[in-house]
Design a protein around this motif. Structure first.
Motif, PDB file in Angstrom:
ATOM      1  N   ARG A  98      -5.257 -20.732   7.754  1.00  0.00           N
ATOM      2  CA  ARG A  98      -6.310 -19.729   7.612  1.00  0.00           C
ATOM      3  C   ARG A  98      -5.918 -18.449   8.355  1.00  0.00           C
ATOM      4  O   ARG A  98      -6.053 -17.337   7.826  1.00  0.00           O
ATOM      5  CB  ARG A  98      -7.611 -20.306   8.153  1.00  0.00           C
ATOM      6  N   ASN A  99      -5.399 -18.591   9.569  1.00  0.00           N
ATOM      7  CA  ASN A  99      -5.005 -17.431  10.368  1.00  0.00           C
ATOM      8  C   ASN A  99      -3.801 -16.719   9.756  1.00  0.00           C
ATOM      9  O   ASN A  99      -3.758 -15.483   9.705  1.00  0.00           O
ATOM     10  CB  ASN A  99      -4.690 -17.856  11.803  1.00  0.00           C
ATOM     11  N   LEU A 100      -2.823 -17.501   9.306  1.00  0.00           N
ATOM     12  CA  LEU A 100      -1.612 -16.899   8.733  1.00  0.00           C
ATOM     13  C   LEU A 100      -1.952 -16.118   7.462  1.00  0.00           C
ATOM     14  O   LEU A 100      -1.495 -14.978   7.276  1.00  0.00           O
ATOM     15  CB  LEU A 100      -0.581 -17.983   8.427  1.00  0.00           C
ATOM     16  N   LEU A 101      -2.751 -16.716   6.591  1.00  0.00           N
ATOM     17  CA  LEU A 101      -3.114 -16.032   5.355  1.00  0.00           C
ATOM     18  C   LEU A 101      -3.936 -14.781   5.635  1.00  0.00           C
ATOM     19  O   LEU A 101      -3.815 -13.778   4.923  1.00  0.00           O
ATOM     20  CB  LEU A 101      -3.895 -16.982   4.440  1.00  0.00           C
ATOM     21  N   GLY A 102      -4.750 -14.823   6.677  1.00  0.00           N
ATOM     22  CA  GLY A 102      -5.516 -13.639   7.053  1.00  0.00           C
ATOM     23  C   GLY A 102      -4.606 -12.477   7.417  1.00  0.00           C
ATOM     24  O   GLY A 102      -4.890 -11.322   7.067  1.00  0.00           O
ATOM     25  N   LYS A 103      -3.516 -12.773   8.100  1.00  0.00           N
ATOM     26  CA  LYS A 103      -2.573 -11.715   8.480  1.00  0.00           C
ATOM     27  C   LYS A 103      -1.873 -11.135   7.262  1.00  0.00           C
ATOM     28  O   LYS A 103      -1.615  -9.933   7.197  1.00  0.00           O
ATOM     29  CB  LYS A 103      -1.553 -12.275   9.472  1.00  0.00           C
ATOM     30  N   VAL A 104      -1.553 -11.994   6.277  1.00  0.00           N
ATOM     31  CA  VAL A 104      -0.933 -11.496   5.058  1.00  0.00           C
ATOM     32  C   VAL A 104      -1.927 -10.642   4.275  1.00  0.00           C
ATOM     33  O   VAL A 104      -1.576  -9.570   3.755  1.00  0.00           O
ATOM     34  CB  VAL A 104      -0.412 -12.664   4.195  1.00  0.00           C
ATOM     35  N   ARG A 105      -3.169 -11.099   4.190  1.00  0.00           N
ATOM     36  CA  ARG A 105      -4.183 -10.352   3.435  1.00  0.00           C
ATOM     37  C   ARG A 105      -4.424  -8.966   4.022  1.00  0.00           C
ATOM     38  O   ARG A 105      -4.751  -8.025   3.300  1.00  0.00           O
ATOM     39  CB  ARG A 105      -5.498 -11.142   3.385  1.00  0.00           C
ATOM     40  N   GLU A 106      -4.263  -8.829   5.331  1.00  0.00           N
ATOM     41  CA  GLU A 106      -4.444  -7.520   5.963  1.00  0.00           C
ATOM     42  C   GLU A 106      -3.462  -6.490   5.406  1.00  0.00           C
ATOM     43  O   GLU A 106      -3.755  -5.297   5.383  1.00  0.00           O
ATOM     44  CB  GLU A 106      -4.252  -7.633   7.476  1.00  0.00           C
ATOM     45  N   LYS A 107      -2.313  -6.950   4.937  1.00  0.00           N
ATOM     46  CA  LYS A 107      -1.274  -6.059   4.414  1.00  0.00           C
ATOM     47  C   LYS A 107      -1.299  -5.987   2.886  1.00  0.00           C
ATOM     48  O   LYS A 107      -0.473  -5.297   2.279  1.00  0.00           O
ATOM     49  CB  LYS A 107       0.106  -6.555   4.862  1.00  0.00           C
ATOM     50  N   GLY A 108      -2.231  -6.715   2.268  1.00  0.00           N
ATOM     51  CA  GLY A 108      -2.234  -6.800   0.820  1.00  0.00           C
ATOM     52  C   GLY A 108      -3.245  -5.891   0.155  1.00  0.00           C
ATOM     53  O   GLY A 108      -3.802  -4.973   0.765  1.00  0.00           O
ATOM     54  N   HIS A 109      -3.498  -6.165  -1.101  1.00  0.00           N
ATOM     55  CA  HIS A 109      -4.515  -5.457  -1.878  1.00  0.00           C
ATOM     56  C   HIS A 109      -5.879  -5.723  -1.272  1.00  0.00           C
ATOM     57  O   HIS A 109      -6.277  -6.863  -1.076  1.00  0.00           O
ATOM     58  CB  HIS A 109      -4.479  -5.940  -3.332  1.00  0.00           C
ATOM     59  N   GLN A 110      -6.597  -4.668  -0.963  1.00  0.00           N
ATOM     60  CA  GLN A 110      -7.891  -4.813  -0.327  1.00  0.00           C
ATOM     61  C   GLN A 110      -9.005  -4.773  -1.380  1.00  0.00           C
ATOM     62  O   GLN A 110      -8.881  -4.150  -2.414  1.00  0.00           O
ATOM     63  CB  GLN A 110      -8.097  -3.700   0.697  1.00  0.00           C
ATOM     64  N   GLY A 111     -10.090  -5.454  -1.076  1.00  0.00           N
ATOM     65  CA  GLY A 111     -11.212  -5.448  -1.985  1.00  0.00           C
ATOM     66  C   GLY A 111     -11.291  -6.726  -2.788  1.00  0.00           C
ATOM     67  O   GLY A 111     -10.418  -7.599  -2.707  1.00  0.00           O
TER      68      GLY A 111
END
Length: 457
Positions: A394-407
């Motif tokens: 959960r934490n690792l994916l959160g860090k990737v999502r921060e750099k990804g497509h938002q929204g």
């Protein structure tokens, strides 16, 4: 209602299993041992009519219902703790129409069956990047594979589906029949019924160049540079993964694993991937092969282990320091817990040009955008690690999502093993999906996958 469900056995043909029956424990097995749950009853019907009877029985007796196609999901969505599992695996015929270039297959098939039947005629459709998954969940979640850069998502090649609705009625969904249901099936289908049959468009398929290329960890900056090069130089005929794993073919230690794919000859493939091959790989297993063999390169791993998949998205270009941090954190965790083995995290570059050529509102699929997908698979044995593994992912994916497509709408649902906010999952499709849910499944019989409401039963 008797403990052995005798009234159900008198109503539904096929195989019905309850605790203590021979075959019951085998029927509970899933790709992830962490997804095994003790169902009160498992029903394995032979056709859509028997599925209809099963659904009517479950709703009439207020029994929570779960549908299983291949049992590959690590979310537990194809298992039931004390309810009913409607196991489709006996509905597994495949019919190829070479002249019409279509294939029709049962909702209980695995992709290997479909790929191999089509290959006998030199044909293929958009399956996944592995062939041991069930067809049902994969297709209804969108379906992304090696042929997506050229042919789009699997749902973009879906011609029709036979569906058993919550009231037990059997309908056809296509552009011409029940087109609103057909729209919803393509991206959120598990919320609307049991798909007992799919018909997909087929294409002539040449041989491909595909397989793993392994590097030592010190080559990560160079591999990231190639990944950025790939993004700008692919022709629509290629797809590529790169990431780290606890072990890889020809490497007992943690390593970088790349998976390459290109339609065409080995010579053409090696020419395109020359910048990668020139980096000095530890092991090269990529070769020319039939397309259906390319989907058989990632092993099923029959051993009974606990598995967890996860996903996020990322946008280009990749920053080498960011990738290094994600790789280091992933490997440190799996090595510390002694669960390296088949655990991996991958930046998957499946070019999206064909995907975004379809208007966003043409299907319920929410993730047509200029981004790629990141995937994790963690494998472990000790049940006591369950919570820790889930929290780490959960934490690792959160860090990737921060750099990804938002929204909203940036998540590939088939990679998600935990429930997510419906707005994030379904994006702009959510409002229309909720209206159709009230029409086709007002009592929310089908809720086990990513539901359309914030709180599910």
């Amino acid at each position: 209602m008797a403990n052995n469900f005798q009234d159900l056995r008198n109503t539904v043909k096929g195989v019905i299993l309850t605790p203590g029956d021979e075959g019951y424990l085998e029927s509970l097995k899933r790709w992830s041992e962490a997804s095994v749950k003790p169902a009160a009853v498992v029903v394995q019907p032979d056709n859509a009519e028997e599925v209809s009877k099963t659904v009517k029985y479950a709703t009439a007796n207020a029994i929570p219902l779960t549908v299983m196609s291949g049992g590959h999901a690590t979310s537990g969505s194809s298992s039931s703790d004390g309810g009913m599992v409607l196991d489709l695996r006996r509905i597994n015929s495949v019919h190829v129409n070479p002249a019409g270039q279509t294939v029709t297959f049962g909702g209980g098939c695995k992709w290997a069956q479909v790929d191999e039947a089509c290959a006998k005629h030199g044909l293929a459709t958009v399956g996944g990047t592995v062939n041991h998954t069930g067809v049902g969940g994969f297709i209804l979640g969108g379906g992304m594979g090696w042929l997506t850069p050229k042919l789009g998502l699997t749902i973009d090649n879906l011609l029709s589906a036979q569906v058993v609705l919550a009231d037990g009625s059997i309908v056809t969904a296509s552009e011409k029949e029940n087109d609103d249901l057909f729209w919803a099936l393509r991206g959120a289908g598990q919320n609307f019924g049991v798909v007992t049959s799919f018909t997909l468009r087929l294409y002539h398929q040449e041989k491909v160049y595909a397989g793993p290329i392994i590097f030592t960890l010190d080559k990560l900056p160079a591999v990231v540079a190639f990944t950025n090069w790939f993004h700008h130089n692919h022709t629509g005929n290629e797809a590529f993964w790169a990431g780290v794993c606890g072990s890889a073919p020809g490497a007992s230690d943690p390593a970088i694993m790349c998976m390459v794919f290109r339609s065409g000859s080995q010579k053409e493939g090696e020419e395109f991937y020359k910048p990668l091959l020139n980096l000095g790989p530890l092991n090269v297993l990529a070769a020319e092969m039939q397309y259906h063999k390319a989907n058989d390169l990632v092993p099923h791993c029959e051993e009974r282990v606990r598995r967890l998949q996860g996903g996020a998205n990322f946008v280009m270009p990749l920053d080498v320091d960011f990738v290094q941090r994600i790789a280091d954190e992933f490997l440190a965790f799996v090595e510390d817990k002694g669960i390296g083995g088949g655990s991996m995290c991958m930046f998957e570059c499946v070019p999206w040009g064909k995907v975004i050529s379809v208007p966003k509102d043409a299907t319920a699929y929410p993730s047509r955008g200029e981004f790629y997908h990141f995937a994790t698979v963690i494998m472990w044995q000790d049940e006591e690690l369950d919570d820790e593994v889930r929290q780490f992912q959960r934490n690792l994916l959160g860090k990737v999502r921060e750099k990804g497509h938002q929204g909203p709408g940036g998540q590939y649902a088939n990679y998600v093993a935990e429930k997510m906010n419906p707005k994030l999952m379904f994006g702009d499709s959510l409002g229309r999906l909720r209206v159709l849910k009230k029409k086709f499944d007002p009592n929310n019989v089908f809720y086990k996958w990513h539901g359309l409401w914030a709180a599910e039963p």
